[in-house]
Structure formats: C-alpha cells, structure tokens
Design a protein around this motif. Structure first.
Motif, PDB file in Angstrom:
ATOM      1  N   VAL A 106     -21.400   4.115  -9.622  1.00  0.00           N
ATOM      2  CA  VAL A 106     -22.441   4.714  -8.781  1.00  0.00           C
ATOM      3  C   VAL A 106     -22.034   6.122  -8.353  1.00  0.00           C
ATOM      4  CG1 VAL A 106     -23.647   4.527  -6.578  1.00  0.00           C
ATOM      5  CG2 VAL A 106     -23.322   2.490  -7.977  1.00  0.00           C
ATOM      6  N   ARG A 107     -20.780   6.274  -7.956  1.00  0.00           N
ATOM      7  CA  ARG A 107     -20.318   7.595  -7.544  1.00  0.00           C
ATOM      8  C   ARG A 107     -20.401   8.602  -8.693  1.00  0.00           C
ATOM      9  NH1 ARG A 107     -15.601   6.302  -5.996  1.00  0.00           N
ATOM     10  NH2 ARG A 107     -14.312   7.212  -7.635  1.00  0.00           N
ATOM     11  N   LYS A 108     -20.039   8.195  -9.889  1.00  0.00           N
ATOM     12  CA  LYS A 108     -20.096   9.099 -11.037  1.00  0.00           C
ATOM     13  C   LYS A 108     -21.537   9.488 -11.379  1.00  0.00           C
ATOM     14  CE  LYS A 108     -15.846   9.810 -12.331  1.00  0.00           C
ATOM     15  NZ  LYS A 108     -15.278  11.185 -12.468  1.00  0.00           N
ATOM     16  N   VAL A 109     -22.451   8.530 -11.300  1.00  0.00           N
ATOM     17  CA  VAL A 109     -23.853   8.831 -11.593  1.00  0.00           C
ATOM     18  C   VAL A 109     -24.420   9.806 -10.561  1.00  0.00           C
ATOM     19  CG1 VAL A 109     -26.181   7.869 -11.753  1.00  0.00           C
ATOM     20  CG2 VAL A 109     -24.261   6.656 -12.790  1.00  0.00           C
ATOM     21  N   LEU A 110     -24.134   9.569  -9.291  1.00  0.00           N
ATOM     22  CA  LEU A 110     -24.650  10.466  -8.248  1.00  0.00           C
ATOM     23  C   LEU A 110     -24.038  11.854  -8.360  1.00  0.00           C
ATOM     24  CD1 LEU A 110     -24.712   8.043  -5.169  1.00  0.00           C
ATOM     25  CD2 LEU A 110     -26.574   8.677  -6.708  1.00  0.00           C
ATOM     26  N   GLU A 111     -22.758  11.939  -8.715  1.00  0.00           N
ATOM     27  CA  GLU A 111     -22.133  13.247  -8.926  1.00  0.00           C
ATOM     28  C   GLU A 111     -22.796  13.985 -10.084  1.00  0.00           C
ATOM     29  OE1 GLU A 111     -18.024  12.484  -9.549  1.00  0.00           O
ATOM     30  OE2 GLU A 111     -17.562  12.146  -7.419  1.00  0.00           O
ATOM     31  N   LEU A 112     -23.129  13.258 -11.147  1.00  0.00           N
ATOM     32  CA  LEU A 112     -23.802  13.883 -12.283  1.00  0.00           C
ATOM     33  C   LEU A 112     -25.177  14.391 -11.888  1.00  0.00           C
ATOM     34  CD1 LEU A 112     -23.849  14.538 -15.309  1.00  0.00           C
ATOM     35  CD2 LEU A 112     -24.668  12.212 -15.720  1.00  0.00           C
ATOM     36  N   MET A 113     -25.904  13.626 -11.092  1.00  0.00           N
ATOM     37  CA  MET A 113     -27.228  14.048 -10.659  1.00  0.00           C
ATOM     38  C   MET A 113     -27.153  15.248  -9.723  1.00  0.00           C
ATOM     39  SD  MET A 113     -28.899  10.255 -10.134  1.00  0.00           S
ATOM     40  CE  MET A 113     -30.563  10.833  -9.828  1.00  0.00           C
ATOM     41  N   LYS A 114     -26.152  15.274  -8.828  1.00  0.00           N
ATOM     42  CA  LYS A 114     -25.964  16.442  -7.961  1.00  0.00           C
ATOM     43  C   LYS A 114     -25.637  17.687  -8.777  1.00  0.00           C
ATOM     44  CE  LYS A 114     -24.388  13.884  -3.875  1.00  0.00           C
ATOM     45  NZ  LYS A 114     -23.231  13.598  -2.982  1.00  0.00           N
ATOM     46  N   LYS A 115     -24.823  17.514  -9.803  1.00  0.00           N
ATOM     47  CA  LYS A 115     -24.476  18.643 -10.666  1.00  0.00           C
ATOM     48  C   LYS A 115     -25.715  19.201 -11.348  1.00  0.00           C
ATOM     49  CE  LYS A 115     -21.655  19.796 -14.708  1.00  0.00           C
ATOM     50  NZ  LYS A 115     -20.727  19.248 -15.742  1.00  0.00           N
ATOM     51  N   LEU A 116     -26.569  18.308 -11.826  1.00  0.00           N
ATOM     52  CA  LEU A 116     -27.820  18.761 -12.449  1.00  0.00           C
ATOM     53  C   LEU A 116     -28.705  19.497 -11.448  1.00  0.00           C
ATOM     54  CD1 LEU A 116     -28.824  15.695 -14.675  1.00  0.00           C
ATOM     55  CD2 LEU A 116     -28.049  17.932 -15.451  1.00  0.00           C
ATOM     56  N   ALA A 117     -28.764  18.985 -10.201  1.00  0.00           N
ATOM     57  CA  ALA A 117     -29.589  19.633  -9.179  1.00  0.00           C
ATOM     58  C   ALA A 117     -29.074  21.037  -8.869  1.00  0.00           C
ATOM     59  CB  ALA A 117     -29.606  18.776  -7.915  1.00  0.00           C
ATOM     60  N   LYS A 118     -27.745  21.197  -8.788  1.00  0.00           N
ATOM     61  CA  LYS A 118     -27.176  22.520  -8.516  1.00  0.00           C
ATOM     62  C   LYS A 118     -27.455  23.479  -9.666  1.00  0.00           C
ATOM     63  CE  LYS A 118     -23.415  21.034  -5.453  1.00  0.00           C
ATOM     64  NZ  LYS A 118     -21.936  20.954  -5.294  1.00  0.00           N
ATOM     65  N   GLU A 119     -27.338  22.984 -10.887  1.00  0.00           N
ATOM     66  CA  GLU A 119     -27.617  23.845 -12.036  1.00  0.00           C
ATOM     67  C   GLU A 119     -29.075  24.274 -12.046  1.00  0.00           C
ATOM     68  OE1 GLU A 119     -26.453  21.611 -15.422  1.00  0.00           O
ATOM     69  OE2 GLU A 119     -24.304  21.935 -15.121  1.00  0.00           O
ATOM     70  N   GLU A 120     -29.950  23.376 -11.656  1.00  0.00           N
ATOM     71  CA  GLU A 120     -31.372  23.718 -11.611  1.00  0.00           C
ATOM     72  C   GLU A 120     -31.655  24.745 -10.525  1.00  0.00           C
ATOM     73  OE1 GLU A 120     -35.709  21.458 -11.277  1.00  0.00           O
ATOM     74  OE2 GLU A 120     -33.838  20.318 -11.290  1.00  0.00           O
ATOM     75  N   GLU A 121     -30.991  24.590  -9.353  1.00  0.00           N
ATOM     76  CA  GLU A 121     -31.174  25.563  -8.274  1.00  0.00           C
ATOM     77  C   GLU A 121     -30.652  26.936  -8.672  1.00  0.00           C
ATOM     78  OE1 GLU A 121     -29.288  24.011  -4.862  1.00  0.00           O
ATOM     79  OE2 GLU A 121     -30.775  22.432  -4.494  1.00  0.00           O
ATOM     80  N   SER A 122     -29.474  26.952  -9.298  1.00  0.00           N
ATOM     81  CA  SER A 122     -28.926  28.240  -9.727  1.00  0.00           C
ATOM     82  C   SER A 122     -29.809  28.871 -10.785  1.00  0.00           C
ATOM     83  CB  SER A 122     -27.505  28.056 -10.266  1.00  0.00           C
ATOM     84  OG  SER A 122     -27.503  27.197 -11.407  1.00  0.00           O
TER      85      SER A 122
END
Length: 274
Positions: free
Chosen positions: A212-228
C-alpha cells in the motif's frame, strides 16, 4: 480417481504447469504426442519383389519419375519431451537489466490489457521480511472496477518461491486499490497451506502495508510530475502571451505613427492648394 481423469490430458497438464509453475528455476517437461512426416518406405517382402520384378522392368524412366512425384509422405506418431516453463521471473532480475519493453510485455501478459501501463514500481523489500514485487497502475480504469466492489479481491498475483499460490488475494491490497496489477513473490511464506491460513499469517499483514505504501508513493510521484508539467505549461503559456502582447503593442505603435504622419501632412496639402 474418477474426478482426476482430466489430468491425463496433455493440454490439461501443460496448462496447470504453466499456470502454477511458470517461473520456477528448474525445468518442467511434459511428454507430448506429435505427428511427423516420413517418406514412404519400400516393401521389404521378397515375394512381392519377385512378383513385381517383371512389371518394374517394363516401366521406363519417365513413368518412374512421375510415380516418385505422386508419392506422398506418410504420418508417423512420435513422443517428445517439451519444456513448458520457459518464461523467466522478471521480478528476480535487477531493474537496470530490464527494458521498458520487457516491463510492458510482462504487464500485458498478467493483466490481459492491450494498453501500456501508466506507471510501475519494481522493488525488493528487505529486513525481517523479504519479498520482491512489481506493481502497475493501468492507463485506464478497468470497466468492471465498481462491479461487486465489496466482494472483489485484489488482482495482484501472490507467489511463494516462484510458485503461484493465488491469482486473486483479498488481503494483499485494500478494495480502493483493486485496480492495481502486479506480482508479489515471498520466500518467507509457507507454501503448502490453505488460503485461510495465509490470510491469518502475520507476514501477509506486513507485506500488505508495504505494498500500500509503495502504491501511494507511486501515485504521489505521478501527481507531482503532473503539477510540475502544469507549471511548465503555464510558464510557456505566459511567455507566449507576453510575446503576443508585445506584437500587439508594436502593431498599435506603428498604426499610431502612420496616423500622426497623415495628420501632419494634411495642413501642408491644404496650403499648397490655396
């Protein structure tokens, strides 16, 4: 046993071996029946040779060639050993040795999805409990994602020492992450136990938390890339707007200069006419 006659079939044995033991390290062979083409052999019977001797002598070379062309190969049944577990466990390899194409092909093979994955994470968990895993986020949500939501199980495949234990396991991921696809392989879990015993195993709870932690970290990473990416798009848009505004000001200035020049020339023209 009467209920086990299906396992006498070659196809049934091959499917079972591929499904549950595709990724184990030692080879698994199944004896299969095949039909091969063989040339028609001449009759070795001496009596037949003597009877046909006169007829053979009367035939000319052209007729012999035509008969050889018309002769067809016969079928022969042979038995061969065929290896069924030819696919390698991609999650056991180092990440730097795996190409993007291999990650994509593996995702499509386990998910039956025709699209490439949106993102993935490949990691080895170390410590008191060790396991290896590859988790994928699909590019599109599954069409049946909300069907039977409360009874649907996680579709992350669970392996124990490269042997498939469960294709769908409820305890691996919570329901709100049931769109995640991937594999988990652990050497610490017991192999010959029931699903109920696995669900009560403390190791499963630790593995689930890390997944679960790895999946949420991956989703946060995608969100940051989208914001940038949005910020970069906004900056690019602002630069374009500045350029367009500068062009508009330049056009207005030239137009104003032309108007002023025309106003200054009008009195001179009137004096000349007077």
């Amino acid at each position: 046993k009467e209920d086990a006659h299906d396992y006498l079939s070659e196809d049934k044995l091959k499917d079972a071996a591929k499904k549950y033991s595709q990724f184990i390290q030692f080879p698994i062979y199944v004896k299969v029946k095949k039909e091969v083409d063989v040339e028609a052999e001449e009759d070795d019977d001496d009596d037949d040779d003597k009877e046909d001797e006169d007829d053979v002598e009367t035939k000319d070379d052209e007729e012999k060639e035509e008969e050889e062309k018309e002769s067809k190969p016969t079928k022969k049944t042979v038995y061969e050993w065929e290896q069924v577990n030819t696919q390698k466990a991609i999650w056991l390899r180092a990440k730097e040795d795996i190409t993007e194409e291999e990650y994509t092909e593996f995702y499509k093979s386990i998910s039956k999805d025709y699209l490439d994955p949106l993102a993935y994470t490949h990691f080895n968990a170390e410590g008191e409990i060790e396991f290896k895993s590859i988790l994928y986020l699909p590019k599109k949500a599954p069409f049946d994602m909300m069907d039977n939501y409360w009874t649907k199980r996680s579709e992350v495949k669970l392996f124990v020492r490269r042997v498939l234990v469960a294709e769908k396991f409820e305890e691996l991921l919570p329901r709100y992450l049931n769109f995640v696809r991937g594999v988990v392989d652990s050497d610490d879990l017991p192999l010959n136990v029931s699903r109920e015993q696995l669900q009560q195993n403390k190791i499963m709870k630790v593995i689930s938390k890390k997944l679960v932690r790895k999946v949420l970290e991956l989703m946060k990473k995608l969100a940051k890339e989208e914001e940038s990416g949005d910020d970069e798009d906004e900056e690019a848009d602002s630069e374009e707007e500045k350029k367009e505004e500068k062009k508009r000001q330049e056009r207005r200035r030239r137009h104003l200069d032309e108007v002023l020049e025309g106003v200054q020339q009008e009195p001179q023209d009137g004096l000349l006419r007077g």
